[in-house]
Scaffold this active site. Structure first.
Site, PDB file in Angstrom:
ATOM      1  N   HIS A 194       0.824  -1.215   0.000  1.00 35.11           N
ATOM      2  CA  HIS A 194       0.000   0.000   0.000  1.00 35.11           C
ATOM      3  C   HIS A 194       0.856   1.262   0.000  1.00 35.11           C
ATOM      4  CE1 HIS A 194      -3.184  -2.862   0.902  1.00 35.11           C
ATOM      5  NE2 HIS A 194      -4.018  -1.932   0.478  1.00 35.11           N
TER       6      HIS A 194
ATOM      7  N   LYS B  20      -9.564  -7.676   8.273  1.00 35.36           N
ATOM      8  CA  LYS B  20     -10.322  -7.826   9.519  1.00 35.36           C
ATOM      9  C   LYS B  20     -10.323  -6.519  10.301  1.00 35.36           C
ATOM     10  CE  LYS B  20      -6.909  -9.535  12.805  1.00 35.36           C
ATOM     11  NZ  LYS B  20      -6.620 -10.389  13.934  1.00 35.36           N
TER      12      LYS B  20
END
Ligand code: SF4
Lengths: 296, 188
Positions: B35, B99
């Site tokens: 990222h 999550k």
């Protein structure tokens, strides 16, 4: 003492702890599964968890890839000294890491370098006690990082949650901890709690009380009542498995207490995730394991 | 319900918070290093149009010349909050799996570009690894190391729940609000 046999027993203890959940935890998860609404996302999450537990056991692989902090409790009889025990346990840990029962989980806090074998300052974490009888008792727990991050310590009085220095204050701390852990600590969770002590001893006692069986009853009537109340109230919050919403937010609450100095009142909460990995055995001097402490 | 590749905007827009979804198709892993790299202008080694990014640092080993996944549970997503939304927009990423959910910035971008957040079951390393049926390729492994690389995962019936949809809804916000209200009631 034959350290070779002890080492083999310890390796088997690590394998079981990492790959097989104790029976009390599996039963609590099964009970939760029955309670969740049909076709809800909470039921779905618990079903995946339950399938995962079964697969890990069959394949003898870690239930969760985060095999956590290794915490070891040993009651040493006269025939087993601390130094020999440590050395043998560490050999078993290195071996367990090599064969994949444990992930490489020990990082130097200053340099950020992973030791690669789960050894390093403070790793594994030991708690030694003298044994009462002639056998050696070893217990261990694998506590995942995500769950440990949700552990919390309150200093009472706490105005934010309106908690005073009494059991009502403790209740407020515990419910606050449950609400804060939602969606983060891989619920349904288990709370190990210590009322009192200092900041260090409180957390140690809170973790150690997690060794109690989930369906046992606290000897202290006041704490037994509080445990029941927290279970009921926490499970009415609607947080549910993984924080998806549902009935099963907590699988258990275990509370102990320690004396404190008049100036302090700490409530220490050790939050445990559904991957509640703990086990132990008793062994005699000849090396034979007389008893596993948790039925699978 | 089943979600099969290609992951088009139409299919993704049809999903709602709380939907239980089983994903079949090719997805890519990506966590912190990837990222940051893309955000800093690094060139993506794969075409991210209509892709699904999985926040996961898997354990992958080579057995008989083939990659095999040993553990593939989700990692905490919120660390990518600064980057995720803009990357969805720039490259046409249709969904992320992780999550813990993500924040308001990502939720806004989901609405704007037509994307969703899928929540996998945390800790379910074995079940999730079993649903990865093939690993055709890996990218940036030398640069970032194995757990941080971009792994191509061919998944079959990979189980997730939609917890943030493209209509501005977040299950995380809903459950937090409801449970906080309920707590207030209990405490009186
Ligand atoms: S919190 Fe527990 S179940 Fe979740 S990833 Fe960590 S160790 Fe695994």
């Amino acid at each position: 003492m034959e350290t070779k046999i002890l080492q083999a027993n310890l390796l088997e203890l690590i394998r079981r702890t990492s790959a097989e959940l104790p029976g009390d935890v599996k039963q609590a998860i099964a009970k939760g599964l029955r309670k969740e609404k049909k076709d809800s996302s909470g039921q779905y999450a618990l079903q995946v968890i339950s399938d995962n537990i079964g697969m890990a056991k069959v394949n003898s692989l870690p239930i969760c890839q985060d095999t956590g902090t290794i915490i070891c409790y040993a009651e040493l009889p006269s025939w087993c000294d601390e130094k020999t025990f440590r050395k043998t346990y560490e050999r078993a840990v290195v071996k367990a890491t090599k064969v994949g029962y444990l992930r490489q989980n020990s990082v130097d806090s200053i340099t950020g370098v992973n030791s690669g074998n789960n050894l390093g300052p403070g790793n594994p974490a030991y708690h030694f006690h003298p044994a009462k009888g002639k056998s050696l008792t070893v217990k261990m727990m694998l506590k995942g990082g995500g769950s440990e991050n949700m552990s919390a310590q309150y200093s009472l009085p706490d105005n934010r949650i309106g908690a005073g220095r009494d059991l009502e204050g403790v209740r407020r701390c515990l419910l606050d901890a449950v609400v804060n852990a939602q969606g983060k600590g891989c619920g349904p969770g288990i709370l190990g709690v210590c009322v009192g002590g200092d900041r260090g001893s409180g957390y140690v006692a809170a973790k150690e009380t997690l060794f109690r069986l989930l369906d046992d009853k606290n000897d202290d009537k006041r704490l037994a009542k509080l445990e029941r109340q927290i279970m009921k109230e926490a499970n009415s919050l609607g947080i549910g498995p993984m924080g998806f919403g549902g009935e099963t937010t907590l699988l258990g609450v275990k509370i102990t207490h320690r004396n404190r100095v008049p100036a302090s009142f700490f409530v220490s909460v050790a939050y445990m995730c559904w991957a509640f990995r703990r086990n132990g055995f008793q062994m005699g001097e000849g090396g034979k394991i007389s008893r596993w402490l948790y039925e699978s | 319900m089943l979600l099969e590749a290609p992951f088009t905007e139409e299919k993704i827009r049809a999903l709602k918070v709380g939907d239980k979804v089983e994903i079949t198709g090719l997805i890519y892993t990506g966590r912190d290093a990837v990222h940051k790299y893309l955000h800093d202008g690094g060139k993506p080694p794969v075409d991210l149009k209509d892709s699904i990014i999985y926040h996961c640092g898997p354990v992958v080993v080579k057995e008989k010349g083939k990659w095999v996944v040993k553990a593939a549970g989700p990692t905490t997503s919120i660390r990518e909050e600064p980057y995720q939304g803009p990357l969805m927009e720039q490259y046409g990423i249709r969904a992320v799996i992780g999550k813990g959910g993500m924040g308001p910035k990502t939720l806004k971008y989901c609405q704007k570009v037509g994307a969703v957040y899928f929540h996998a079951v945390g800790g379910a390393a074995q079940v999730l690894a079993e649903r990865v049926v093939d690993v055709p390729n890996v990218h940036l492994a030398e640069k970032f190391g194995s757990p941080e690389a971009i792994w191509e995962f061919q998944v079959e019936r990979f189980p997730v729940v939609v917890t943030m949809d493209s209509h501005g809804n977040s299950l995380h916000d809903q459950v937090l609000a409801a449970s906080s209200d309920r707590l207030k009631d209990i405490l009186g």
